[in-house]
Design a protein around this motif. Structure first.
Motif, short mmCIF file in Angstrom:
data_model
loop_
_atom_site.label_atom_id
_atom_site.label_comp_id
_atom_site.label_asym_id
_atom_site.label_seq_id
_atom_site.Cartn_x
_atom_site.Cartn_y
_atom_site.Cartn_z
N PHE A 140 -7.37 -29.73 -29.25
CA PHE A 140 -8.21 -30.24 -28.16
C PHE A 140 -9.66 -30.43 -28.57
O PHE A 140 -10.53 -30.63 -27.73
CB PHE A 140 -8.13 -29.29 -26.96
N VAL A 141 -9.92 -30.36 -29.88
CA VAL A 141 -11.29 -30.58 -30.39
C VAL A 141 -11.33 -31.97 -31.00
O VAL A 141 -10.84 -32.18 -32.11
CB VAL A 141 -11.68 -29.52 -31.43
N PRO A 142 -11.87 -32.98 -30.31
CA PRO A 142 -11.87 -34.35 -30.83
C PRO A 142 -12.58 -34.46 -32.16
O PRO A 142 -13.63 -33.83 -32.38
CB PRO A 142 -12.62 -35.14 -29.74
N GLY A 143 -11.98 -35.24 -33.06
CA GLY A 143 -12.60 -35.48 -34.35
C GLY A 143 -12.36 -34.39 -35.36
O GLY A 143 -12.66 -34.56 -36.54
N VAL A 144 -11.81 -33.26 -34.92
CA VAL A 144 -11.55 -32.13 -35.83
C VAL A 144 -10.06 -31.93 -36.03
O VAL A 144 -9.61 -31.59 -37.13
CB VAL A 144 -12.20 -30.84 -35.30
N ASN A 145 -9.26 -32.18 -34.96
CA ASN A 145 -7.85 -31.85 -35.02
C ASN A 145 -7.12 -32.59 -36.13
O ASN A 145 -6.44 -31.97 -36.97
CB ASN A 145 -7.18 -32.11 -33.66
N LEU A 146 -7.23 -33.92 -36.17
CA LEU A 146 -6.53 -34.68 -37.20
C LEU A 146 -7.09 -34.43 -38.59
O LEU A 146 -6.35 -34.42 -39.58
CB LEU A 146 -6.58 -36.18 -36.87
N VAL A 147 -8.40 -34.22 -38.67
CA VAL A 147 -9.00 -33.92 -39.98
C VAL A 147 -8.47 -32.60 -40.51
O VAL A 147 -8.12 -32.48 -41.69
CB VAL A 147 -10.54 -33.87 -39.85
N ALA A 148 -8.39 -31.59 -39.62
CA ALA A 148 -7.85 -30.29 -40.03
C ALA A 148 -6.39 -30.41 -40.44
O ALA A 148 -5.96 -29.86 -41.46
CB ALA A 148 -8.01 -29.28 -38.90
N PHE A 149 -5.61 -31.16 -39.64
CA PHE A 149 -4.20 -31.36 -39.95
C PHE A 149 -4.03 -32.07 -41.29
O PHE A 149 -3.23 -31.64 -42.14
CB PHE A 149 -3.54 -32.17 -38.83
N PHE A 150 -4.79 -33.14 -41.49
CA PHE A 150 -4.66 -33.92 -42.71
C PHE A 150 -5.11 -33.11 -43.94
O PHE A 150 -4.40 -33.05 -44.95
CB PHE A 150 -5.50 -35.20 -42.62
N GLY A 151 -6.26 -32.47 -43.86
CA GLY A 151 -6.77 -31.73 -45.01
C GLY A 151 -5.90 -30.57 -45.39
O GLY A 151 -5.61 -30.35 -46.59
N ALA A 152 -5.45 -29.80 -44.41
CA ALA A 152 -4.61 -28.64 -44.70
C ALA A 152 -3.29 -29.05 -45.33
O ALA A 152 -2.83 -28.45 -46.30
CB ALA A 152 -4.36 -27.84 -43.42
N ASN A 153 -2.69 -30.12 -44.81
CA ASN A 153 -1.40 -30.54 -45.34
C ASN A 153 -1.52 -31.27 -46.67
O ASN A 153 -0.60 -31.21 -47.49
CB ASN A 153 -0.66 -31.40 -44.31
N ALA A 154 -2.61 -31.97 -46.89
CA ALA A 154 -2.81 -32.59 -48.20
C ALA A 154 -2.82 -31.53 -49.30
O ALA A 154 -2.18 -31.69 -50.35
CB ALA A 154 -4.12 -33.37 -48.22
N TYR A 155 -3.52 -30.43 -49.04
CA TYR A 155 -3.56 -29.34 -50.04
C TYR A 155 -2.21 -28.65 -50.16
O TYR A 155 -1.68 -28.48 -51.27
CB TYR A 155 -4.63 -28.33 -49.66
N LEU A 156 -1.62 -28.28 -49.02
CA LEU A 156 -0.40 -27.48 -49.05
C LEU A 156 0.79 -28.27 -49.57
O LEU A 156 1.55 -27.78 -50.43
CB LEU A 156 -0.11 -26.95 -47.64
N LEU A 157 0.98 -29.49 -49.08
CA LEU A 157 2.11 -30.31 -49.54
C LEU A 157 1.97 -30.65 -51.01
O LEU A 157 2.96 -30.61 -51.76
CB LEU A 157 2.20 -31.59 -48.70
N GLY A 158 0.76 -31.00 -51.44
CA GLY A 158 0.56 -31.30 -52.85
C GLY A 158 0.89 -30.12 -53.72
O GLY A 158 1.62 -30.24 -54.72
N ARG A 159 0.39 -28.96 -53.36
CA ARG A 159 0.61 -27.76 -54.18
C ARG A 159 2.08 -27.37 -54.25
O ARG A 159 2.64 -27.19 -55.34
CB ARG A 159 -0.19 -26.59 -53.59
N GLU A 160 2.73 -27.28 -53.09
CA GLU A 160 4.09 -26.76 -53.07
C GLU A 160 5.11 -27.75 -53.62
O GLU A 160 6.01 -27.37 -54.38
CB GLU A 160 4.46 -26.35 -51.64
N TYR A 161 5.00 -29.02 -53.27
CA TYR A 161 5.95 -30.00 -53.78
C TYR A 161 5.80 -30.15 -55.30
O TYR A 161 6.80 -30.29 -56.01
CB TYR A 161 5.75 -31.36 -53.10
N PHE A 162 4.56 -30.14 -55.80
CA PHE A 162 4.38 -30.27 -57.24
C PHE A 162 4.99 -29.08 -57.97
O PHE A 162 5.68 -29.25 -58.99
CB PHE A 162 2.90 -30.38 -57.60
#
Length: 244
Positions: A140-162
């Motif tokens: 419910f925080v505009p401008g932060v929610n998708l950025v947080a979702f994208f940044g967290a998953n970019a790091y986590l998915l990259g690390r674990e899948y690799f």
């Protein structure tokens, strides 16, 4: 290098050799999401049994509708964790096909022992669930929610899948060290996967696309790390020295 790997991964995801695994991936992902939705709605319905609506069935029905429909957003944030479970289950079958078709002259990777693979997938899913629940708090925080979702998953998915793809060829500590040495490339690959998560329907392809992508990224990084052959030394008086 990364764009070439992504194009090859997308081609593989939709290719005939992976088609059976693709349908299995889609089926498992949808089934797990449906199971989560059903479990949470049943749980919330149990707590709503003591609702204050009295003899107003219309209000009661509307409340139950909101409970079901309102879970769409949380399920979106749970998709990375579901993707992790599906990827752990399909990893070896999908990776073996990608290695065999796109790298036929390379030695094939070795599947992780079943127990270790299950623990790895559960760890990945648990981490993903925690990270995305934290991102859900910011929904419910505009401008932060998708950025947080994208940044967290970019790091986590990259690390674990690799690391899952690299673990078919090297011990897990060595796979983690290789990921750390190439953190920017791995993060960029994770960003591609996180971007796919944001696209409705296509985000269901994330597990299979991620496996194929990281197989290519690992192979290309491994080839780049190989030492180049030393040039032949010219020995005085030899044919190489006088051009004969």
């Amino acid at each position: 290098m990364l764009l070439q790997a992504a194009a090859a991964a997308l081609r593989q995801t939709l290719s005939p050799p992976l088609r059976a695994i693709l349908w299995k991936s889609l089926g498992l992902t949808v089934a797990l999401l449906a199971a989560l939705w059903f479990a949470v709605t049943r749980l919330l319905s149990y707590f709503l049994q003591g609702h204050p609506f009295g003899d107003h069935p219309i209000l009661e029905g509307f409340a139950y509708f909101l409970v079901g429909a309102g879970l769409i957003v949380p399920l979106f944030f749970m998709l990375p964790a579901v993707s992790a479970l599906v990827a752990g289950y399909l990893l070896d079958d999908a990776a073996a096909i990608v290695e065999r078709t796109d790298f036929p002259h390379d030695p094939p990777g070795q599947a992780l022992p079943l127990g270790r693979a299950v623990l790895y997938a559960l760890r990945f899913a648990g981490l993903s669930l925690l990270v995305n629940l934290a991102a859900l708090v910011l929904v419910f925080v505009p401008g932060v929610n998708l950025v947080a979702f994208f940044g967290a998953n970019a790091y986590l998915l990259g690390r674990e899948y690799f690391e899952m793809a690299a673990a078919r060829f090297r011990p897990l500590p060595e796979a983690a060290a290789m990921r750390a040495e190439n953190r920017l490339t791995v993060l960029a690959a994770g960003a591609l996967m996180a971007a796919l998560l944001l696209v409705p329907v296509l985000n269901l392809l994330t597990p299979l696309f991620g496996i194929a992508l990281m197989v290519h990224v690992h192979k290309r990084l491994s080839a780049r790390a190989l030492p180049s052959p030393e040039p032949l030394r010219r020995i005085p008086g030899s044919r190489l020295s006088d051009g004969r």
